[in-house]
Design a protein around this motif. Structure first.
Motif, PDB file in Angstrom:
ATOM      1  N   GLY A 191     -10.039  34.296 -51.276  1.00 41.51           N
ATOM      2  CA  GLY A 191      -9.360  33.092 -50.819  1.00 41.51           C
ATOM      3  C   GLY A 191      -8.028  33.369 -50.160  1.00 41.51           C
ATOM      4  O   GLY A 191      -7.712  32.814 -49.092  1.00 41.51           O
ATOM      5  N   ILE A 192      -7.226  34.219 -50.785  1.00 42.74           N
ATOM      6  CA  ILE A 192      -5.910  34.556 -50.222  1.00 42.74           C
ATOM      7  C   ILE A 192      -6.071  35.243 -48.866  1.00 42.74           C
ATOM      8  O   ILE A 192      -5.355  34.932 -47.901  1.00 42.74           O
ATOM      9  N   TRP A 193      -7.013  36.169 -48.795  1.00 43.35           N
ATOM     10  CA  TRP A 193      -7.197  36.897 -47.539  1.00 43.35           C
ATOM     11  C   TRP A 193      -7.667  35.961 -46.436  1.00 43.35           C
ATOM     12  O   TRP A 193      -7.218  36.062 -45.281  1.00 43.35           O
ATOM     13  N   ALA A 194      -8.565  35.025 -46.753  1.00 42.83           N
ATOM     14  CA  ALA A 194      -9.028  34.052 -45.755  1.00 42.83           C
ATOM     15  C   ALA A 194      -7.886  33.161 -45.294  1.00 42.83           C
ATOM     16  O   ALA A 194      -7.782  32.821 -44.106  1.00 42.83           O
ATOM     17  N   LEU A 195      -7.016  32.785 -46.214  1.00 42.64           N
ATOM     18  CA  LEU A 195      -5.901  31.898 -45.901  1.00 42.64           C
ATOM     19  C   LEU A 195      -4.976  32.508 -44.847  1.00 42.64           C
ATOM     20  O   LEU A 195      -4.460  31.803 -43.967  1.00 42.64           O
TER      21      LEU A 195
END
Length: 428
Positions: A191-195
């Motif tokens: 999730g963090i990387w996609a954000l």
């Protein structure tokens, strides 16, 4: 952005033909491509931190856990040519957006692992699909299509994404596991990387092919496909391509193997494990420096001569290690030399592929080469460490690596001058 069509880009619409103008118009593409390359390394630099938690949870062996990575790596290597074909037909933008989404989702899904090893491996089949989509050819094709005069440095900055990932991902993954446990850590990491990466790719990733398709939608000239007979015309069946591929496979088998096996190699060479680990950390910094320096030089010097020098550098490092066992200073110098070569390897291959062959086939040609290099990089450490198991020393394998470097240098030197390519011409 003031684009116009030029022969220099082999049938693609290009940015204005000065280095400064290229960067003014294309910096966003490089930034997005760099983020894409970093995303492709997401599991390479995070999965090892999950080994101990998975062992504690399920009692699996390390070999069982790492088998998931092997599934994904094999799929990526075998399917790389097909990914390249899709890049040539569809353009990098659509494939790149899908790749980032798939990679982040697949990473998050690993938190659903159950107690059966088949469940773990099945989830890595999902990861393998993402790996197939997120090949280097996606990101390098976008950059090479719009950069001509500053192509070498643009590719270097793009491929620094992997080095940036190696700095950010391990501490981030460790913190997430400590804070949330290994299951939620997978989801949080994805999730963090996609954000952070998906907006960059969504808003900035493009290519000359994508722009031409959007500006001339529906016209025959904007079609992304190729005629059925074009595969042979791409140059993949030429002696020149075989030389370039052999050069890339040879040096990858050496430098990637040395990078992966660096800590045990230095430990067997007389350093303590703590010294070996500390010295190995120099590899990442050196690879970034080497990548950027070589990228700038590629725009100014003939690439085949520069490549021959770069792939010969590991010979110096190997000789230093062989003749100075137990020396921390010698080991540090050797690692810095290995890093310079490791950082330059993929940049050189992407750049020379774009210079010796038509850009309309770049995705397929570089994708195929990337698959071959991936297979060499995956099997090199196995052979290297099998040699140690049989002989109880890395020295014979280090001596064997020297002629492999020389073969690579020779293949680069005999490539010949850059051809003057137009859309109707092929490399010979």
């Amino acid at each position: 952005m003031g684009m116009k069509k030029t022969a220099a880009c082999d049938g693609y619409a290009s940015l204005p033909n000065t280095p400064l103008a290229e960067w003014r118009g294309g910096w966003g593409i490089v930034l997005a491509a760099c983020a894409g390359v970093a995303t492709s390394a997401l599991l390479s630099y995070s999965s090892s931190l999950f080994i101990e938690p998975l062992q504690q949870e399920f009692g699996w062996s390390r070999a069982q856990i790492v088998s998931g990575n092997a599934i994904a790596a094999l799929a990526g290597a075998l399917c790389a040519p097909f990914t390249g074909l899709f890049v040539d037909r569809l353009g990098p933008r659509r494939l790149g957006i899908a790749a980032v989404i798939a990679m982040c989702l697949a990473t998050a899904m690993l938190g659903l692992t159950g107690p059966q090893i088949w469940n773990w491996r099945a989830l890595w089949v999902v990861v393998a699909i993402a790996i197939v989509l997120i090949q280097p050819s996606v990101w390098t094709a976008a950059v090479t299509s719009v950069f001509t005069h500053s192509r070498g440095f643009a590719l270097a900055v793009t491929l620094c994404g992997a080095s940036i990932a190696s700095i950010i991902i391990p501490p981030l993954t460790y913190a997430l596991i400590e804070e949330f446990g290994w299951r939620l850590a997978w989801a949080a990491l994805g999730g963090i990387w996609a954000l952070f990466t998906l907006p960059l790719v969504w808003f900035f990733l493009s290519s000359a092919r994508d722009r031409e398709r959007l500006s001339r939608a529906g016209s025959p000239a904007s079609a992304a496909g190729r005629a059925p007979g074009r595969l042979r015309d791409s140059g993949i069946l030429t002696l020149r391509y075989a030389k370039l591929a052999l050069a890339g496979v040879s040096i990858a088998a050496v430098v990637v193997t040395l990078g992966v096996s660096l800590v045990p190699l230095l430990s067997s060479n007389g350093l303590t494990r703590a010294q070996a680990a500390g010295t190995a950390s120099l590899l990442g910094l050196s690879s970034i420096g080497g990548r950027l320096a070589i990228g700038m030089l590629l725009d100014r010097k003939n690439g085949r001569f520069l490549a021959a020098v770069c792939v010969s550098l590991p010979i110096i490092g190997l000789l230093i290690l062989i003749h100075n066992p137990g020396s921390l200073l010698a080991a540090s110098i050797a690692v810095l030399i290995f890093g310079l070569s490791l950082g330059a390897e993929l940049d050189i291959m992407a750049y020379l592929t774009s210079r010796y062959f038509r850009l309309e086939n770049f995705g397929f040609l570089f994708g195929t080469m990337g698959g071959l290099i991936g297979l060499a990089a995956a099997n090199g450490p196995l052979v290297f460490n099998a040699s140690y198991d049989a002989l109880h020393s890395y020295v014979p394998a280090m001596w064997a690596a020297i002629p492999i470097c020389l073969v690579s240098a020779t293949m680069f030197l005999i490539l010949g001058p850059y051809p003057s390519l137009s859309p109707s011409e092929t490399a010979t």
